[in-house]
Design a protein around this motif. Structure first.
Motif, short mmCIF file in Angstrom:
data_model
loop_
_atom_site.label_atom_id
_atom_site.label_comp_id
_atom_site.label_asym_id
_atom_site.label_seq_id
_atom_site.Cartn_x
_atom_site.Cartn_y
_atom_site.Cartn_z
N ASP A 154 65.59 106.12 96.64
CA ASP A 154 65.02 104.77 96.57
C ASP A 154 64.19 104.49 97.81
O ASP A 154 64.72 104.18 98.87
CB ASP A 154 66.14 103.74 96.44
N THR A 155 62.88 104.63 97.69
CA THR A 155 61.99 104.43 98.84
C THR A 155 61.61 102.98 99.05
O THR A 155 61.17 102.60 100.14
CB THR A 155 60.70 105.24 98.66
N HIS A 156 61.77 102.11 98.04
CA HIS A 156 61.18 100.78 98.09
C HIS A 156 62.17 99.64 98.25
O HIS A 156 61.77 98.48 98.24
CB HIS A 156 60.34 100.54 96.84
N CYS A 157 63.45 99.92 98.38
CA CYS A 157 64.39 98.83 98.61
C CYS A 157 64.04 98.16 99.94
O CYS A 157 63.88 98.82 100.97
CB CYS A 157 65.82 99.37 98.65
N GLY A 158 63.92 96.84 99.93
CA GLY A 158 63.48 96.11 101.12
C GLY A 158 64.60 95.81 102.08
O GLY A 158 64.84 94.63 102.44
N PHE A 159 65.30 96.84 102.52
CA PHE A 159 66.42 96.66 103.45
C PHE A 159 66.56 97.96 104.23
O PHE A 159 67.27 98.87 103.83
CB PHE A 159 67.70 96.35 102.67
N LYS A 160 65.85 98.07 105.37
CA LYS A 160 65.78 99.30 106.13
C LYS A 160 65.99 99.01 107.60
O LYS A 160 65.40 98.07 108.15
CB LYS A 160 64.43 99.99 105.92
N ALA A 161 66.80 99.83 108.26
CA ALA A 161 67.11 99.64 109.68
C ALA A 161 66.64 100.85 110.47
O ALA A 161 66.79 102.01 110.03
CB ALA A 161 68.61 99.44 109.88
N VAL A 181 71.70 104.75 102.19
CA VAL A 181 73.00 104.06 102.16
C VAL A 181 73.08 103.20 100.90
O VAL A 181 72.17 102.40 100.64
CB VAL A 181 73.18 103.18 103.41
N PRO A 182 74.14 103.30 100.11
CA PRO A 182 74.27 102.43 98.93
C PRO A 182 74.48 100.98 99.35
O PRO A 182 75.23 100.70 100.29
CB PRO A 182 75.49 102.99 98.21
N VAL A 183 73.79 100.06 98.67
CA VAL A 183 73.92 98.64 98.98
C VAL A 183 74.07 97.83 97.69
O VAL A 183 73.83 98.32 96.59
CB VAL A 183 72.70 98.11 99.77
N ARG A 184 74.47 96.59 97.87
CA ARG A 184 74.50 95.63 96.76
C ARG A 184 73.12 95.00 96.64
O ARG A 184 72.50 94.64 97.63
CB ARG A 184 75.57 94.57 97.03
N ARG A 234 69.31 101.35 95.94
CA ARG A 234 69.83 100.80 94.68
C ARG A 234 70.26 101.89 93.71
O ARG A 234 70.82 101.59 92.66
CB ARG A 234 68.75 99.94 94.01
N TYR A 235 69.97 103.16 94.02
CA TYR A 235 70.06 104.22 93.04
C TYR A 235 71.10 105.28 93.36
O TYR A 235 71.09 106.35 92.76
CB TYR A 235 68.69 104.88 92.86
N LEU A 236 71.99 105.03 94.30
CA LEU A 236 73.08 105.97 94.56
C LEU A 236 74.29 105.61 93.71
O LEU A 236 74.40 104.49 93.19
CB LEU A 236 73.44 105.95 96.05
N ALA A 237 75.22 106.54 93.59
CA ALA A 237 76.38 106.31 92.72
C ALA A 237 77.18 105.09 93.14
O ALA A 237 77.72 104.37 92.29
CB ALA A 237 77.26 107.56 92.72
#
Length: 243
Positions: free
Chosen positions: A156-163, A201-204, A120-123
């Motif tokens: 961002d270590t805690h975004c709940g979207f990891k592959a 990876v930047p995500v929405r 969530r924290y990339l440009a």
């Protein structure tokens, strides 16, 4: 199996139905084979009944039940280790990061990453509905400590979207022990210590006001950060002694 999607769930009867319908529709429209594994973490509401009913309508959907609430980390770990996909993705039941953000993570894995994590924290990240100010402060404070002490360079270590590739998932989650919210830190720290390549990876992302994260978890987060650093340093010392 090409893709395994793991969704941890604890008392998610109010949120998980639309999420499952949405992710199944998205994945079913693609040529790759898939499975969706909901790991129920001892829910006391109708989560299991709801997912079980949907499994009769949505091919490839399965539910694993735990008799007691052990924590999100335990649920994700269990799902990762029973999954059969070449790629194993975990995503939150609220769908805050929509499933159509999947392809950038898959591209990172194809390019050589062992683990691709949504951020969530990339440009280039797109936060369409931000968290309340106090949660933003909490999140940034935790991340600042984590970057300084445990995982420098990971925004961002805690975004709940990891592959994960299957090999990375099995190697990493087999060694993990943290059952609660800080499991992300252990997973990434152990992966980095093992020399696995992590690509952010930047995500929405859209905040769900029903999020279960609480400020009272902050002291425990900090304790886990320092405990993990100590454990990993001990592992490194043993490894250097053997060499």
């Amino acid at each position: 199996m090409e893709l395994s999607l793991i969704i941890p769930a604890f008392n998610e009867a109010q949120r998980i139905g639309p999420t499952l319908q949405r992710v199944h529709r998205f994945l079913a429209a693609r040529p790759a084979s898939f499975e969706i594994i909901v790991v129920d973490d001892g829910s006391t509401d109708d989560t299991v009944a709801l997912v079980t009913a949907l499994a009769g309508e949505l091919p490839g959907l399965h539910v694993l039940c735990s008799p007691a609430n052990r924590g999100k980390g335990h649920a994700v770990r269990r799902g990762m280790l029973v999954a059969t996909g070449r790629v194993r993705l975990f995503s939150d039941a609220d769908g805050s990061t929509p499933i159509d953000e999947l392809d950038p993570l898959l591209q990172a894995l194809t390019a050589g990453a062992d683990i691709a994590i949504g951020s969530r924290y990339l440009a280039a990240s797109r936060v369409t509905r931000p968290q309340p100010w106090f949660r933003r402060v909490w999140s940034r404070l935790v991340n600042r400590v984590v970057q300084r002490v445990l995982l420098p360079g990971v925004a961002d270590t805690h975004c709940g979207f990891k592959a994960f590739t299957a090999a990375a998932a099995e190697q990493t989650f087999t060694a993990c022990t943290v059952d609660g919210w800080s499991f992300d830190l252990e997973v990434l720290a152990r992966a980095r210590a093992d020399g696995l390549r992590i690509q952010e990876v930047p995500v929405r992302w859209e905040n769900d006001e029903r999020s279960k994260a609480r400020l009272r978890q902050l002291p425990r987060e900090f304790r886990h950060v320092y405990r993990l650093r100590k454990q990993l340093r001990q592992v490194e010392k043993k490894a250097s002694g053997r060499s």
